[in-house]
Scaffold this active site. Structure first.
Site, PDB file in Angstrom:
ATOM      1  N   ASP A  47       0.823  -1.222   0.000  1.00 47.10           N
ATOM      2  CA  ASP A  47       0.000   0.000   0.000  1.00 47.10           C
ATOM      3  C   ASP A  47       0.853   1.268   0.000  1.00 47.10           C
ATOM      4  OD1 ASP A  47      -1.801  -2.016   0.439  1.00 47.10           O
ATOM      5  OD2 ASP A  47      -2.886  -0.991   2.020  1.00 47.10           O
ATOM      6  N   ASP A 202      -7.606   1.788   7.685  1.00 43.54           N
ATOM      7  CA  ASP A 202      -7.324   2.613   6.501  1.00 43.54           C
ATOM      8  C   ASP A 202      -7.941   4.016   6.556  1.00 43.54           C
ATOM      9  OD1 ASP A 202      -6.192   0.207   5.758  1.00 43.54           O
ATOM     10  OD2 ASP A 202      -7.604  -0.226   4.150  1.00 43.54           O
ATOM     11  N   GLU A 286     -11.894  -1.279   0.901  1.00 42.10           N
ATOM     12  CA  GLU A 286     -10.658  -0.892   1.578  1.00 42.10           C
ATOM     13  C   GLU A 286     -10.148   0.462   1.100  1.00 42.10           C
ATOM     14  OE1 GLU A 286      -8.523  -4.504   2.967  1.00 42.10           O
ATOM     15  OE2 GLU A 286      -8.356  -4.819   0.817  1.00 42.10           O
TER      16      GLU A 286
END
Ligand code: FRU
Length: 419
Positions: A47, A202, A286
């Protein structure tokens, strides 16, 4: 009116998701070449979180672009095949358990030099440092990194520190003290006690261009005990005949959560109802994040093929929704929600897309199929490095893939001179 009463939660419906199609050229990421370059052979990165301001602008600092990445040191000594060779696949699959946030810097927005960890060992209170958003607060070089503290539990947290530069490198310092902000409440957002497979993480903070207040979106699941969710007519949408049977779809209950700061510093937060739910559709929405454009709110989120509910499918990639108001209702982009998915020939080539306000989309390479006669062991070549950047055009409620750039190309939209 109370803020919680303003939110008009939108159901991403099964009917919407039935419109998701693999390999539509306008919503499919170009194939990633098997011979992709790797940023650092000793690390896995996944990420990727470009430094930004609260209004979403991607910034450089005194000409330096900065990205934060989830990072793990590769462990060839601990992951071996029977013949003693490196079992990179098992190492890659185990990386989440030892994720650390590191940073990289580049003058050209793409030749990334490794800067190291943001927080020293022992600063973050849990075993894993999971995704979030780094915010440049001001021209004094103050940064707040919002991120997720995982295991035990999952806590949205932030840590404040400084960025400085010497002319040939960038330093992040003083990230010593973590402020825990909130965990799931069990009322709007599912807790671990309600579901051991809960998702809560997140954070992506932002200033609403309309009311100027500080909010954040995050990944959650709709509250309630696993298996207790009812799939309503809104969750179903207008499905065609023969689509009434949903199998075990009640086990999928992803949502995009919303919270508002009660103070201007963002130390005290109130949870609000979710903006988007995916009950009976998908279990994971997400890394949600906004792009504000043409007076509209574009809300993007990443999702997987394997987290779709029974009777539905779609590619790993980024999905999106648009509204005239922060509080909804939202409409799925392109009718289905799909914005940029992996091609069916390379279903796991990339993941964790981040759509920037300039339409550039960054992601990381997960794995690219490797033919038997190639130089790579196993069926796939594992990535753990930046993917080629893709540009999309956003027009009203539709998006189009229009261009591909180099690996890890994340140019600034504005340069800030720090004092
Ligand atoms: C997306 C993600 C995030 C999480 C991280 C953990 O790739 O699942 O939701 O923060 O990876 O590695």
């Amino acid at each position: 009116m109370l803020l919680q009463d303003k939110v008009i939660t939108t159901a991403w419906s099964r009917a919407d998701a039935l419109k998701v199609k693999f390999d539509d050229p306008t919503t499919t990421q170009p194939t990633v070449d098997l011979e992709f370059p790797v940023m650092d052979e000793t690390l896995f990165i996944w990420d990727t979180m470009p430094l930004r301001k609260l209004d979403g602008t991607i910034v450089s600092v005194n000409g330096w672009s900065v990205i934060f990445t989830l990072t793990a040191i590769r462990e060839p000594e601990n992951y071996q095949n029977e013949d003693g060779s490196y079992d990179i696949t098992s190492d890659w699959n185990a990386r989440h358990g030892r994720a650390r946030i590191c940073y990289w810097y580049a003058k050209d927005g793409q030749s990334w030099a490794f800067g190291g960890r943001v927080m020293a060992d022992g600063v973050s209170p849990t075993a894993r440092e999971w995704a979030g958003t780094p915010i440049l607060l001001n021209d004094q070089g103050e940064i707040e990194l919002y991120y997720t503290c995982v295991n035990p539990d999952a806590t949205i947290a932030k840590v404040r520190g400084h960025i400085t530069e010497t002319g040939d490198s960038v330093q992040l310092s003083d990230f010593h003290e973590v402020t825990e902000l909130f965990t799931a409440d069990g009322f709007y957002y599912q807790t671990e006690a309600q579901n051991t497979y809960w998702n809560f993480r997140d954070p992506s903070p932002f200033t609403d261009p309309n009311d100027g207040r500080l909010y954040m979106v995050f990944e959650g699941n709709v509250a309630g005990k696993r298996g207790s969710h009812q799939i309503t007519s809104k969750d179903m949408g207008d499905v065609p005949p023969g689509h009434e049977d949903v199998g075990g779809a009640k086990y999928q209950a992803g949502c995009i959560g919303l919270a508002v700061a009660k103070d201007d510093k963002g130390d005290d937060w109130q949870l609000l109802p979710p903006l988007i739910t995916a009950v009976g559709v998908n279990d994971q929405t997400e890394r949600p994040h906004f792009v504000f454009k043409d007076g509209k709110y574009y809300l993007f989120t990443i999702s997987h093929q394997f987290t779709y509910a029974d009777g539905l499918t779609g590619p790993d990639g980024v999905y999106g929704f648009v509204s005239d108001s922060l509080f909804g209702p939202y409409e799925p982009l392109n009718g289905s929600g799909l914005v940029l998915g992996n091609p069916s020939s390379q279903p796991f080539q990339t993941y964790s897309h981040c759509v920037m306000p300039n339409g550039l989309v960054t992601s990381f390479i997960d794995s690219v199929p490797a033919p038997d006669d190639s130089d790579y062991d196993g069926d796939y070549r594992i990535g753990g490095t930046e993917a080629p950047t893709v540009q999309i055009k956003i027009e009203g409620n539709r998006t189009f893939v229009v261009k591909e750039y180099d690996y890890g190309f994340i140019p600034p939209m504005e340069n800030i001179f720090i004092k």
